[in-house]
Design a protein around this motif. Sequence first.
Motif, mmCIF file in Angstrom:
data_model
loop_
_atom_site.group_PDB
_atom_site.id
_atom_site.type_symbol
_atom_site.label_atom_id
_atom_site.label_comp_id
_atom_site.label_asym_id
_atom_site.label_seq_id
_atom_site.Cartn_x
_atom_site.Cartn_y
_atom_site.Cartn_z
ATOM 1 N N TYR A 160 0.797 -1.331 0.118
ATOM 2 C CA TYR A 160 -0.025 0.070 -0.011
ATOM 3 C C TYR A 160 0.924 1.276 0.029
ATOM 4 C CZ TYR A 160 -3.689 3.271 1.559
ATOM 5 O OH TYR A 160 -4.727 4.320 1.619
ATOM 6 N N ASP A 161 1.767 1.180 1.171
ATOM 7 C CA ASP A 161 2.346 2.560 1.051
ATOM 8 C C ASP A 161 3.481 2.570 -0.134
ATOM 9 O OD1 ASP A 161 1.395 3.167 3.585
ATOM 10 O OD2 ASP A 161 3.146 2.242 4.474
ATOM 11 N N GLU A 162 3.883 1.880 -0.743
ATOM 12 C CA GLU A 162 4.892 1.583 -1.959
ATOM 13 C C GLU A 162 3.895 2.355 -3.078
ATOM 14 O OE1 GLU A 162 7.027 -1.720 -2.907
ATOM 15 O OE2 GLU A 162 7.397 -1.948 -0.865
ATOM 16 N N ASP A 163 2.742 1.605 -3.399
ATOM 17 C CA ASP A 163 1.725 2.141 -4.414
ATOM 18 C C ASP A 163 1.534 3.644 -4.309
ATOM 19 O OD1 ASP A 163 1.399 -0.373 -5.179
ATOM 20 O OD2 ASP A 163 -0.118 -0.936 -4.273
ATOM 21 N N TRP A 164 1.259 4.176 -2.947
ATOM 22 C CA TRP A 164 0.791 5.577 -2.879
ATOM 23 C C TRP A 164 2.264 6.131 -3.310
ATOM 24 C CZ3 TRP A 164 -3.136 8.840 -2.126
ATOM 25 C CH2 TRP A 164 -4.296 7.907 -2.212
ATOM 26 N N ALA A 165 3.318 5.812 -2.765
ATOM 27 C CA ALA A 165 4.511 6.638 -3.290
ATOM 28 C C ALA A 165 4.845 6.713 -4.671
ATOM 29 C CB ALA A 165 5.949 5.969 -2.551
ATOM 30 N N LEU A 166 4.435 5.911 -5.336
ATOM 31 C CA LEU A 166 4.469 5.626 -6.873
ATOM 32 C C LEU A 166 3.436 6.492 -7.458
ATOM 33 C CD1 LEU A 166 5.110 1.831 -7.480
ATOM 34 C CD2 LEU A 166 6.883 3.768 -8.148
ATOM 35 N N LEU A 167 2.189 6.460 -6.977
ATOM 36 C CA LEU A 167 1.299 7.570 -7.412
ATOM 37 C C LEU A 167 1.570 8.902 -7.479
ATOM 38 C CD1 LEU A 167 -1.314 7.208 -8.472
ATOM 39 C CD2 LEU A 167 -2.507 7.208 -6.447
ATOM 40 N N GLU A 168 2.161 9.254 -6.116
ATOM 41 C CA GLU A 168 2.592 10.735 -5.888
ATOM 42 C C GLU A 168 3.671 11.029 -6.867
ATOM 43 O OE1 GLU A 168 3.796 13.857 -2.370
ATOM 44 O OE2 GLU A 168 3.629 11.815 -1.975
ATOM 45 N N LYS A 169 4.566 10.042 -6.927
ATOM 46 C CA LYS A 169 5.754 10.302 -8.045
ATOM 47 C C LYS A 169 5.154 10.484 -9.435
ATOM 48 C CE LYS A 169 9.876 8.237 -9.769
ATOM 49 N NZ LYS A 169 10.743 7.089 -9.834
ATOM 50 N N GLY A 170 4.339 9.896 -9.675
ATOM 51 C CA GLY A 170 3.737 9.991 -11.102
ATOM 52 C C GLY A 170 2.809 11.234 -11.152
ATOM 53 N N HIS A 171 2.327 11.761 -10.312
ATOM 54 C CA HIS A 171 1.695 13.089 -10.265
ATOM 55 C C HIS A 171 2.695 14.302 -10.255
ATOM 56 C CE1 HIS A 171 -2.139 10.744 -9.914
ATOM 57 N NE2 HIS A 171 -2.577 11.987 -10.278
ATOM 58 N N ASN A 172 3.695 13.882 -9.535
ATOM 59 C CA ASN A 172 5.020 15.126 -9.906
ATOM 60 C C ASN A 172 5.497 15.204 -11.044
ATOM 61 O OD1 ASN A 172 4.843 15.443 -6.760
ATOM 62 N ND2 ASN A 172 6.518 13.896 -6.435
ATOM 63 N N THR A 173 5.390 13.986 -11.785
ATOM 64 C CA THR A 173 5.933 14.133 -13.179
ATOM 65 C C THR A 173 4.867 14.913 -14.039
ATOM 66 O OG1 THR A 173 7.115 12.239 -13.011
ATOM 67 C CG2 THR A 173 6.641 12.890 -15.185
ATOM 68 N N ALA A 174 3.514 14.475 -13.849
ATOM 69 C CA ALA A 174 2.409 15.229 -14.699
ATOM 70 C C ALA A 174 2.569 16.607 -14.387
ATOM 71 C CB ALA A 174 1.188 14.452 -14.218
ATOM 72 N N GLU A 176 4.973 18.636 -13.514
ATOM 73 C CA GLU A 176 6.125 19.115 -14.394
ATOM 74 C C GLU A 176 5.456 19.488 -15.779
ATOM 75 O OE1 GLU A 176 9.361 16.570 -14.116
ATOM 76 O OE2 GLU A 176 9.841 16.836 -11.815
ATOM 77 N N TRP A 177 4.680 18.511 -16.383
ATOM 78 C CA TRP A 177 4.250 18.808 -17.743
ATOM 79 C C TRP A 177 3.312 20.001 -17.777
ATOM 80 C CZ3 TRP A 177 2.354 12.910 -18.554
ATOM 81 C CH2 TRP A 177 3.160 12.054 -18.775
ATOM 82 N N TYR A 178 2.720 20.191 -16.500
ATOM 83 C CA TYR A 178 1.632 21.295 -16.844
ATOM 84 C C TYR A 178 2.442 22.472 -16.708
ATOM 85 C CZ TYR A 178 -3.032 19.163 -17.032
ATOM 86 O OH TYR A 178 -4.085 18.489 -17.486
ATOM 87 N N GLN A 179 3.685 22.584 -15.881
ATOM 88 C CA GLN A 179 4.166 23.527 -15.479
ATOM 89 C C GLN A 179 5.289 24.351 -16.598
ATOM 90 O OE1 GLN A 179 2.452 24.422 -12.520
ATOM 91 N NE2 GLN A 179 4.487 25.307 -12.054
ATOM 92 N N TRP A 185 -4.325 24.889 -18.391
ATOM 93 C CA TRP A 185 -4.523 23.567 -19.251
ATOM 94 C C TRP A 185 -3.122 23.151 -19.396
ATOM 95 C CZ3 TRP A 185 -8.961 22.510 -17.615
ATOM 96 C CH2 TRP A 185 -10.027 23.479 -17.731
ATOM 97 N N PHE A 186 -3.117 21.954 -19.918
ATOM 98 C CA PHE A 186 -1.969 21.220 -20.667
ATOM 99 C C PHE A 186 -1.369 22.008 -21.729
ATOM 100 C CE2 PHE A 186 -0.161 18.055 -23.545
ATOM 101 C CZ PHE A 186 1.172 17.817 -22.808
ATOM 102 N N MET A 187 -2.358 22.303 -22.518
ATOM 103 C CA MET A 187 -1.838 23.417 -23.789
ATOM 104 C C MET A 187 -1.949 24.798 -23.489
ATOM 105 S SD MET A 187 -3.194 20.824 -26.728
ATOM 106 C CE MET A 187 -2.745 21.931 -28.011
ATOM 107 N N GLY A 188 -1.628 25.252 -22.000
ATOM 108 C CA GLY A 188 -1.550 26.508 -21.782
ATOM 109 C C GLY A 188 -3.064 27.045 -21.533
ATOM 110 N N ASP A 189 -3.449 28.178 -22.416
ATOM 111 C CA ASP A 189 -4.652 28.348 -22.396
ATOM 112 C C ASP A 189 -5.815 27.800 -23.173
ATOM 113 O OD1 ASP A 189 -3.961 30.727 -20.559
ATOM 114 O OD2 ASP A 189 -3.437 32.007 -22.222
ATOM 115 N N THR A 190 -5.435 26.684 -23.795
ATOM 116 C CA THR A 190 -6.189 26.070 -24.876
ATOM 117 C C THR A 190 -6.736 24.564 -23.976
ATOM 118 O OG1 THR A 190 -5.096 27.088 -26.669
ATOM 119 C CG2 THR A 190 -6.440 25.203 -27.034
ATOM 120 N N PHE A 191 -7.814 24.419 -24.029
ATOM 121 C CA PHE A 191 -8.416 23.181 -23.263
ATOM 122 C C PHE A 191 -8.492 22.115 -24.355
ATOM 123 C CE2 PHE A 191 -12.337 20.622 -22.501
ATOM 124 C CZ PHE A 191 -11.876 20.010 -21.326
#
Length: 239
Positions: A160-174, A176-179, A185-191
């Motif tokens: 359980y704890d490992e899965d949640w650590a991986l889930l948080e890591k994945g969202h940290n990567t996502a 960075e994409w948004y940033q 939005w992912f494409m800036g001002d374009t939905f």
Amino acid sequence: MTQTLVLYDTLSNLPGNSWSPNPAKPRFILSYKGLPFVTVWVEYSDISIAMRAIGAKPNKRSDGSDFCTVPVLSDPNTGALISDSLEIASYLEKTYPEKPIFPNNSESLIREFDSAHIQLIIPAVKSIFVRSTEILSPVSAKFFIKIRSMDVPLPWDANYDEDWALLEKGHNTAYEWYQKTNGKWFMGDTFSYADIIVACWLLWFKRVLKEDEWARISSWNGGKWAQVLADVEKECELA
């Protein structure tokens, strides 16, 4: 006048039924584009029988065997019957181009995004699967475990704890994409459909997880993910 489209989705014990991320994606698109549709709810354990009965095209497992799943979309305006959320998105964009979800010829880019994003989620999905069985009928929960464990071996609650650590890591990567762009939005001002993809996975988490577990995800990256879900629901008039 556009005739009412039919979306096939899977039942749950939750108010409003909807929980699964892939059928949620065409629901968001249909609502965003303002297209009339109804939902036919199918028991999870009956999906294969029900989809074969309407002539839906099966998908292929990694071992080459056929399987039927939802979403499936039936469009009486064209006679089309489409399986797979990404192919439904492509079909709806080509057939009903108003309010584009693949703006500026971005379909190939967003297909790559879809593949990359799911790779962030799958390594951490076992705990979410456990919660998903809890909102299904006993028969469907048993079938869900049988089918999903073909790709994600049991046990699902051992790390359980490992899965949640991986889930948080994945969202940290996502995150960075948004940033990388200005705007919410992912494409800036374009939905785009990229934002729908992210929102529908988040919706799955929100619907099946315990309240404190969803609060945990909501706190990541300065509250980014609860905000993305709220923004997409508002944009698609599903808030």
